[in-house]
Design a protein around this motif. Sequence first.
Motif, PDB file in Angstrom:
ATOM      1  N   LYS A 107       0.835  -1.214   0.000  1.00  0.00           N
ATOM      2  CA  LYS A 107       0.000   0.000   0.000  1.00  0.00           C
ATOM      3  C   LYS A 107       0.868   1.262   0.000  1.00  0.00           C
ATOM      4  CE  LYS A 107      -3.955  -0.077   2.364  1.00  0.00           C
ATOM      5  NZ  LYS A 107      -4.924  -0.357   3.445  1.00  0.00           N
ATOM      6  N   SER A 274     -16.277   2.917  -7.900  1.00  0.00           N
ATOM      7  CA  SER A 274     -16.450   4.241  -8.495  1.00  0.00           C
ATOM      8  C   SER A 274     -17.589   4.272  -9.504  1.00  0.00           C
ATOM      9  CB  SER A 274     -15.140   4.703  -9.149  1.00  0.00           C
ATOM     10  OG  SER A 274     -14.178   4.889  -8.148  1.00  0.00           O
ATOM     11  N   LEU A 332     -21.719   8.878  -1.023  1.00  0.00           N
ATOM     12  CA  LEU A 332     -21.036   7.780  -0.330  1.00  0.00           C
ATOM     13  C   LEU A 332     -21.661   7.494   1.038  1.00  0.00           C
ATOM     14  CD1 LEU A 332     -17.346   8.617  -1.261  1.00  0.00           C
ATOM     15  CD2 LEU A 332     -18.579   6.540  -1.881  1.00  0.00           C
ATOM     16  N   VAL A 443      -6.585   3.065  -0.173  1.00  0.00           N
ATOM     17  CA  VAL A 443      -5.513   3.941  -0.668  1.00  0.00           C
ATOM     18  C   VAL A 443      -5.965   4.678  -1.929  1.00  0.00           C
ATOM     19  CG1 VAL A 443      -3.378   2.893   0.153  1.00  0.00           C
ATOM     20  CG2 VAL A 443      -4.499   1.944  -1.854  1.00  0.00           C
ATOM     21  N   PHE A 447      -7.603   9.188  -5.637  1.00  0.00           N
ATOM     22  CA  PHE A 447      -7.811   8.924  -7.062  1.00  0.00           C
ATOM     23  C   PHE A 447      -9.308   8.898  -7.367  1.00  0.00           C
ATOM     24  CE2 PHE A 447      -8.626   6.114 -10.644  1.00  0.00           C
ATOM     25  CZ  PHE A 447      -7.803   6.667 -11.617  1.00  0.00           C
ATOM     26  N   ALA A 448     -10.085   8.246  -6.493  1.00  0.00           N
ATOM     27  CA  ALA A 448     -11.531   8.143  -6.713  1.00  0.00           C
ATOM     28  C   ALA A 448     -12.164   9.541  -6.746  1.00  0.00           C
ATOM     29  CB  ALA A 448     -12.168   7.286  -5.624  1.00  0.00           C
TER      30      ALA A 448
HETATM   31  C1  HEM Z   1      -9.681  -0.557   0.689  1.00  0.00           C
HETATM   32  C2  HEM Z   1     -13.843   1.716  -0.420  1.00  0.00           C
HETATM   33  C3  HEM Z   1     -11.895   3.218  -4.601  1.00  0.00           C
HETATM   34  C4  HEM Z   1      -7.956   0.564  -3.714  1.00  0.00           C
HETATM   35  C5  HEM Z   1     -10.977  -0.085   0.733  1.00  0.00           C
HETATM   36  C6  HEM Z   1     -11.883  -0.282   1.832  1.00  0.00           C
HETATM   37  C7  HEM Z   1     -13.051   0.344   1.519  1.00  0.00           C
HETATM   38  C8  HEM Z   1     -12.884   0.949   0.225  1.00  0.00           C
HETATM   39  C9  HEM Z   1     -14.299   0.397   2.378  1.00  0.00           C
HETATM   40  C10 HEM Z   1     -11.576  -1.052   3.117  1.00  0.00           C
HETATM   41  C11 HEM Z   1     -11.796  -2.539   2.973  1.00  0.00           C
HETATM   42  C12 HEM Z   1     -11.556  -3.310   4.246  1.00  0.00           C
HETATM   43  O1  HEM Z   1     -11.229  -2.723   5.270  1.00  0.00           O
HETATM   44  O2  HEM Z   1     -11.712  -4.543   4.235  1.00  0.00           O
HETATM   45  C13 HEM Z   1     -13.645   2.349  -1.637  1.00  0.00           C
HETATM   46  C14 HEM Z   1     -14.601   3.250  -2.249  1.00  0.00           C
HETATM   47  C15 HEM Z   1     -14.050   3.676  -3.432  1.00  0.00           C
HETATM   48  C16 HEM Z   1     -12.755   3.034  -3.544  1.00  0.00           C
HETATM   49  C17 HEM Z   1     -15.930   3.649  -1.642  1.00  0.00           C
HETATM   50  C18 HEM Z   1     -14.574   4.631  -4.473  1.00  0.00           C
HETATM   51  C19 HEM Z   1     -15.619   5.384  -4.360  1.00  0.00           C
HETATM   52  C20 HEM Z   1     -10.663   2.641  -4.721  1.00  0.00           C
HETATM   53  C21 HEM Z   1      -9.753   2.865  -5.830  1.00  0.00           C
HETATM   54  C22 HEM Z   1      -8.655   2.098  -5.584  1.00  0.00           C
HETATM   55  C23 HEM Z   1      -8.865   1.411  -4.313  1.00  0.00           C
HETATM   56  C24 HEM Z   1     -10.014   3.792  -7.006  1.00  0.00           C
HETATM   57  C25 HEM Z   1      -7.405   1.963  -6.385  1.00  0.00           C
HETATM   58  C26 HEM Z   1      -6.917   2.876  -7.144  1.00  0.00           C
HETATM   59  C27 HEM Z   1      -8.077   0.053  -2.444  1.00  0.00           C
HETATM   60  C28 HEM Z   1      -7.045  -0.715  -1.777  1.00  0.00           C
HETATM   61  C29 HEM Z   1      -7.531  -1.015  -0.504  1.00  0.00           C
HETATM   62  C30 HEM Z   1      -8.866  -0.441  -0.418  1.00  0.00           C
HETATM   63  C31 HEM Z   1      -5.678  -1.111  -2.353  1.00  0.00           C
HETATM   64  C32 HEM Z   1      -6.764  -1.691   0.633  1.00  0.00           C
HETATM   65  C33 HEM Z   1      -7.251  -3.030   1.035  1.00  0.00           C
HETATM   66  C34 HEM Z   1      -6.658  -3.453   2.353  1.00  0.00           C
HETATM   67  O3  HEM Z   1      -5.773  -2.814   2.916  1.00  0.00           O
HETATM   68  O4  HEM Z   1      -7.084  -4.506   2.838  1.00  0.00           O
HETATM   69  N1  HEM Z   1     -11.601   0.670  -0.237  1.00  0.00           N
HETATM   70  N2  HEM Z   1     -12.559   2.237  -2.441  1.00  0.00           N
HETATM   71  N3  HEM Z   1     -10.092   1.762  -3.830  1.00  0.00           N
HETATM   72  N4  HEM Z   1      -9.146   0.186  -1.598  1.00  0.00           N
HETATM   73 FE1  HEM Z   1     -10.804   1.297  -1.988  1.00  0.00          FE
END
Ligand code: HEM
Length: 495
Positions: A107, A274, A332, A443, A447-448
């Motif tokens: 990350k 997204s 959201l 992360v 970007f989103a």
């Molecule tokens: C983790 C929501 C967009 C990459 C998460 C988590 C949430 C989330 C709730 C936590 C998951 C957990 O704790 O189990 C969202 C929402 C988005 C979005 C609402 C857009 C509206 C993106 C985008 C990317 C991304 C555009 C990549 C460019 C990641 C990554 C994690 C993550 C790498 C880390 C997972 C981890 O550490 O376990 N996201 N996300 N997300 N998201 Fe997003």
Amino acid sequence: RQILVPTDPTAPPVVFHYIPWFGSAAYYGMDPYKFMFECRDKYGDVFTFILLGRRMTVALGPKGNNLSLGGKVSHVSAEDAYTHLTTPVFGKGVVYDCPNDMLMQQKKFIKHGLTTEALQSYAELMPAECQEYFAKELKLSKQNPGPKTVDVLHMMAQLIVLTASRTLQGKEIRDNLSVRFAKLLEDLDKGFTPLNMMFPNLPLPSYRRRDAAQKEMSDFYMSIMAKRRTGEHDHENDMIQALQGSVYRNGTPLTDRDVAHMMIALLMAGQHTSSATSSWFLLHLAHDQDIQQRLYQEQVDNFGNPDGTFRPMTFEDTKKLPIMDSCIRETLRLHAPIHSILRKVLQPIVVPQSLAAPSENVSYVIPKGHIIVAAPGVSQMDPKIWEKAGSWNPLRWLVDGGIAKTANEQYQAGEKVDYGFGAVSKGTESPYQPFGAGRHRCVGEQFAYLQLTLVIGEIVRNFKLTAAQKAIPETNYQTMIVLPLDPKINLEARV
Ligand code: HEM
């Protein structure tokens, strides 16, 4: 319904169900929020339900969110909860198929790739993709203004993949999108469903297609990296470029295969979250002409030229748009794309008395082996926390016409995040967490926000939106992401 008295007095109450192994699968699966709000009324903030043999313990409210998202690595594990769903899709060796400490370093590599310079270049590239889509796919223009009814989810899925592939994913991905890549993405999608979550390996064609698509996609990323090394392909500020050459603290470099798998993970993480968010956003705009007008006016005031055209937005500009920002926040809040965040319990978790007290002296203990479920969407829609919790009202986020620092900015600065209405966040204890919290926090938030602001901005500049349905559509919970069911809007080119 009645409470089944658990044998262990410290175990959380178990939601009543008729069929032992099946448990509450049908109710939870059909409408998880209705299920959780109803259970909260009956059992309190902490309760266990049975889901196809698994024991799922839900912890609700800001304190409940904290219990799971702020839990220690020794107590809760995301990889044990998700790996059987994600590893066949992302590939081996990364994200949830490696120790947590490696994910944390991955990350960091991603964060380092999202430099201001990269984000600035993305802001330049995205609008052209939108314009091309409007002309080629929508075929709406000043000469041919419409109106035209569109499936907004389909449109946004395309605009999101076009803009993400042109920027974060790399030019080669964009160039191959219509050739082969879109089909691979579709096959991966079909292997990323609640069925796959519950049954990681079934002898079904969709599972075989998922595995084949994963391999082909991963090989494709590898070939891009190989060609870049020979100078055959150019690169820009994309994430492949940023990740290649990253080295773990112990000196081990990321292999090309690792990079390929991380790129697939990023694609999957950003695509549906997204597209769902932007679809809900546009649906609300189509049904709320006042907010739509304010949003359009914000574009005119900040970027309008005297001849009626608009100047492009820069990355810096996108952070200074209170109406746009509050619309994204509010969308959201009401439509968090992820309704259940899961962790496997590795060591018994003592539930603080303030969260749930079954009797005066007994605290609940969530046993090892349970899945602990955080559902920030419940506190985000809780009428005890938000005024008119069920209505989409972006203006609730505005402070004296401007907007407070974004949650992300406050979070990054280590400040207390204040959401108004007495709803205050302390780190992982918060009523508003669409991007999660703690070590697994998203992360991709920055970007989103950039992508949503630019793509929606481009749509609002060019089209007037009107409702094509009587009301905002129902929610489809049959997929991993909370999607609108059969959503339509009318678009008419602004002349
Ligand atoms: C983790 C929501 C967009 C990459 C998460 C988590 C949430 C989330 C709730 C936590 C998951 C957990 O704790 O189990 C969202 C929402 C988005 C979005 C609402 C857009 C509206 C993106 C985008 C990317 C991304 C555009 C990549 C460019 C990641 C990554 C994690 C993550 C790498 C880390 C997972 C981890 O550490 O376990 N996201 N996300 N997300 N998201 Fe997003």
